[in-house]
Design a protein around this motif. Structure first.
Motif, PDB file in Angstrom:
ATOM      1  N   LEU A 152       0.815  -1.209   0.000  1.00  0.00           N
ATOM      2  CA  LEU A 152       0.000   0.000   0.000  1.00  0.00           C
ATOM      3  C   LEU A 152       0.853   1.266   0.000  1.00  0.00           C
ATOM      4  CD1 LEU A 152      -2.801  -1.107   2.482  1.00  0.00           C
ATOM      5  CD2 LEU A 152      -2.991  -0.844  -0.015  1.00  0.00           C
ATOM      6  N   LEU A 153       2.066   1.161   0.517  1.00  0.00           N
ATOM      7  CA  LEU A 153       3.006   2.285   0.523  1.00  0.00           C
ATOM      8  C   LEU A 153       3.764   2.380  -0.798  1.00  0.00           C
ATOM      9  CD1 LEU A 153       4.507   1.957   4.115  1.00  0.00           C
ATOM     10  CD2 LEU A 153       2.898   3.685   3.293  1.00  0.00           C
ATOM     11  N   GLU A 154       3.248   1.707  -1.810  1.00  0.00           N
ATOM     12  CA  GLU A 154       3.842   1.709  -3.153  1.00  0.00           C
ATOM     13  C   GLU A 154       5.262   1.159  -3.156  1.00  0.00           C
ATOM     14  OE1 GLU A 154       3.339   5.634  -4.685  1.00  0.00           O
ATOM     15  OE2 GLU A 154       1.154   5.495  -4.590  1.00  0.00           O
ATOM     16  N   ARG A 155       5.410   0.007  -2.527  1.00  0.00           N
ATOM     17  CA  ARG A 155       6.667  -0.756  -2.523  1.00  0.00           C
ATOM     18  C   ARG A 155       7.761  -0.157  -1.647  1.00  0.00           C
ATOM     19  NH1 ARG A 155       4.788  -5.445  -4.301  1.00  0.00           N
ATOM     20  NH2 ARG A 155       3.734  -5.232  -6.284  1.00  0.00           N
ATOM     21  N   ARG A 156       7.453   0.895  -0.884  1.00  0.00           N
ATOM     22  CA  ARG A 156       8.456   1.390   0.064  1.00  0.00           C
ATOM     23  C   ARG A 156       8.449   0.480   1.277  1.00  0.00           C
ATOM     24  NH1 ARG A 156       6.915   7.148   1.494  1.00  0.00           N
ATOM     25  NH2 ARG A 156       4.859   6.323   1.061  1.00  0.00           N
ATOM     26  N   ARG A 157       9.592   0.342   1.888  1.00  0.00           N
ATOM     27  CA  ARG A 157       9.698  -0.506   3.073  1.00  0.00           C
ATOM     28  C   ARG A 157       9.490   0.335   4.322  1.00  0.00           C
ATOM     29  NH1 ARG A 157      11.112  -5.403   3.046  1.00  0.00           N
ATOM     30  NH2 ARG A 157      12.139  -5.244   5.062  1.00  0.00           N
ATOM     31  N   LEU A 158       9.009  -0.316   5.373  1.00  0.00           N
ATOM     32  CA  LEU A 158       8.895   0.341   6.663  1.00  0.00           C
ATOM     33  C   LEU A 158      10.294   0.594   7.207  1.00  0.00           C
ATOM     34  CD1 LEU A 158       6.090  -1.791   8.361  1.00  0.00           C
ATOM     35  CD2 LEU A 158       5.844   0.445   7.293  1.00  0.00           C
ATOM     36  N   GLU A 185      13.085   0.820  10.265  1.00  0.00           N
ATOM     37  CA  GLU A 185      13.364  -0.130  11.342  1.00  0.00           C
ATOM     38  C   GLU A 185      12.448   0.129  12.542  1.00  0.00           C
ATOM     39  OE1 GLU A 185      17.285  -1.888  13.672  1.00  0.00           O
ATOM     40  OE2 GLU A 185      17.439  -0.026  12.547  1.00  0.00           O
ATOM     41  N   VAL A 186      12.275   1.406  12.889  1.00  0.00           N
ATOM     42  CA  VAL A 186      11.412   1.757  14.018  1.00  0.00           C
ATOM     43  C   VAL A 186       9.956   1.407  13.711  1.00  0.00           C
ATOM     44  CG1 VAL A 186      10.507   3.667  15.411  1.00  0.00           C
ATOM     45  CG2 VAL A 186      12.952   3.545  14.889  1.00  0.00           C
ATOM     46  N   GLN A 187       9.485   1.745  12.518  1.00  0.00           N
ATOM     47  CA  GLN A 187       8.111   1.422  12.136  1.00  0.00           C
ATOM     48  C   GLN A 187       7.868  -0.081  12.187  1.00  0.00           C
ATOM     49  OE1 GLN A 187       8.252   3.343   8.328  1.00  0.00           O
ATOM     50  NE2 GLN A 187       7.027   5.089   9.033  1.00  0.00           N
ATOM     51  N   ASP A 188       8.842  -0.856  11.719  1.00  0.00           N
ATOM     52  CA  ASP A 188       8.719  -2.309  11.728  1.00  0.00           C
ATOM     53  C   ASP A 188       8.587  -2.840  13.156  1.00  0.00           C
ATOM     54  OD1 ASP A 188      10.374  -5.158  11.729  1.00  0.00           O
ATOM     55  OD2 ASP A 188       9.107  -4.876   9.948  1.00  0.00           O
ATOM     56  N   ILE A 189       9.417  -2.331  14.060  1.00  0.00           N
ATOM     57  CA  ILE A 189       9.365  -2.776  15.461  1.00  0.00           C
ATOM     58  C   ILE A 189       8.028  -2.414  16.087  1.00  0.00           C
ATOM     59  CG2 ILE A 189      10.338  -2.414  17.766  1.00  0.00           C
ATOM     60  CD1 ILE A 189      13.093  -2.059  16.326  1.00  0.00           C
ATOM     61  N   VAL A 190       7.581  -1.160  15.880  1.00  0.00           N
ATOM     62  CA  VAL A 190       6.303  -0.714  16.453  1.00  0.00           C
ATOM     63  C   VAL A 190       5.153  -1.539  15.889  1.00  0.00           C
ATOM     64  CG1 VAL A 190       4.674   1.215  16.570  1.00  0.00           C
ATOM     65  CG2 VAL A 190       7.101   1.605  17.005  1.00  0.00           C
ATOM     66  N   PHE A 191       5.166  -1.807  14.594  1.00  0.00           N
ATOM     67  CA  PHE A 191       4.102  -2.597  13.977  1.00  0.00           C
ATOM     68  C   PHE A 191       4.058  -4.010  14.562  1.00  0.00           C
ATOM     69  CE2 PHE A 191       1.916  -5.162  10.915  1.00  0.00           C
ATOM     70  CZ  PHE A 191       0.942  -4.329  10.390  1.00  0.00           C
ATOM     71  N   ARG A 192       5.217  -4.646  14.630  1.00  0.00           N
ATOM     72  CA  ARG A 192       5.266  -6.018  15.155  1.00  0.00           C
ATOM     73  C   ARG A 192       4.835  -6.086  16.623  1.00  0.00           C
ATOM     74  NH1 ARG A 192       7.963  -9.577  11.863  1.00  0.00           N
ATOM     75  NH2 ARG A 192       8.960  -8.602  10.074  1.00  0.00           N
ATOM     76  N   GLN A 193       5.288  -5.137  17.414  1.00  0.00           N
ATOM     77  CA  GLN A 193       4.920  -5.124  18.833  1.00  0.00           C
ATOM     78  C   GLN A 193       3.423  -4.856  18.995  1.00  0.00           C
ATOM     79  OE1 GLN A 193       6.995  -5.560  21.658  1.00  0.00           O
ATOM     80  NE2 GLN A 193       8.568  -6.234  20.249  1.00  0.00           N
ATOM     81  N   SER A 194       2.895  -3.928  18.205  1.00  0.00           N
ATOM     82  CA  SER A 194       1.448  -3.642  18.249  1.00  0.00           C
ATOM     83  C   SER A 194       0.649  -4.866  17.842  1.00  0.00           C
ATOM     84  CB  SER A 194       1.108  -2.475  17.318  1.00  0.00           C
ATOM     85  OG  SER A 194       1.737  -1.309  17.734  1.00  0.00           O
ATOM     86  N   TRP A 195       1.100  -5.525  16.799  1.00  0.00           N
ATOM     87  CA  TRP A 195       0.427  -6.731  16.301  1.00  0.00           C
ATOM     88  C   TRP A 195       0.380  -7.805  17.397  1.00  0.00           C
ATOM     89  CZ3 TRP A 195      -2.004  -7.353  11.667  1.00  0.00           C
ATOM     90  CH2 TRP A 195      -2.392  -8.646  11.317  1.00  0.00           C
ATOM     91  N   ALA A 196       1.433  -7.849  18.191  1.00  0.00           N
ATOM     92  CA  ALA A 196       1.527  -8.842  19.261  1.00  0.00           C
ATOM     93  C   ALA A 196       0.749  -8.425  20.510  1.00  0.00           C
ATOM     94  CB  ALA A 196       2.991  -9.087  19.616  1.00  0.00           C
ATOM     95  N   GLY A 197       0.120  -7.239  20.458  1.00  0.00           N
ATOM     96  CA  GLY A 197      -0.698  -6.797  21.575  1.00  0.00           C
ATOM     97  C   GLY A 197       0.072  -6.122  22.694  1.00  0.00           C
ATOM     98  N   GLN A 198       1.293  -5.689  22.405  1.00  0.00           N
ATOM     99  CA  GLN A 198       2.111  -5.032  23.423  1.00  0.00           C
ATOM    100  C   GLN A 198       1.573  -3.630  23.725  1.00  0.00           C
ATOM    101  OE1 GLN A 198       4.699  -6.603  25.080  1.00  0.00           O
ATOM    102  NE2 GLN A 198       3.814  -8.331  23.982  1.00  0.00           N
ATOM    103  N   THR A 199       1.795  -3.159  24.926  1.00  0.00           N
ATOM    104  CA  THR A 199       1.367  -1.822  25.317  1.00  0.00           C
ATOM    105  C   THR A 199       2.371  -0.792  24.804  1.00  0.00           C
ATOM    106  OG1 THR A 199       2.611  -1.805  27.391  1.00  0.00           O
ATOM    107  CG2 THR A 199       0.367  -2.727  27.462  1.00  0.00           C
ATOM    108  N   TYR A 200       1.963   0.470  24.843  1.00  0.00           N
ATOM    109  CA  TYR A 200       2.840   1.558  24.439  1.00  0.00           C
ATOM    110  C   TYR A 200       4.119   1.541  25.277  1.00  0.00           C
ATOM    111  CZ  TYR A 200       4.359   6.300  23.349  1.00  0.00           C
ATOM    112  OH  TYR A 200       5.087   7.389  22.957  1.00  0.00           O
TER     113      TYR A 200
END
Length: 65
Positions: free
Chosen positions: A13-19, A21-36
């Motif tokens: 959706l980001l037109e082939r741009r990669r997340l 490193e920080v965005q990737d970590i935040v996304f994965r942690q959020s996906w796992a249900g981690q708190t802020y």
């Protein structure tokens, strides 16, 4: 859907741009249900001193809880 599939979809959706490193970590942690707070700790522990997230400290985040 797995976290890998979700990241692939987001990057598509980001037109082939990669997340970043920080965005990737935040996304994965959020996906796992981690708190802020847990995400902040993960980021603080992930980046060694001297990197861009050096300003993050556990004490700053304790103010919110």
């Amino acid at each position: 859907m797995t976290v890998e599939e979700a990241i692939a979809l987001v990057e598509q959706l980001l037109e082939r741009r990669r997340l970043t490193e920080v965005q990737d970590i935040v996304f994965r942690q959020s996906w796992a249900g981690q708190t802020y707070f847990d995400i902040a700790i993960a980021l603080f522990c992930h980046f060694p001193r001297g990197r861009s997230l050096e300003a993050i400290s556990v004490n700053q985040y304790k103010l919110y809880y």
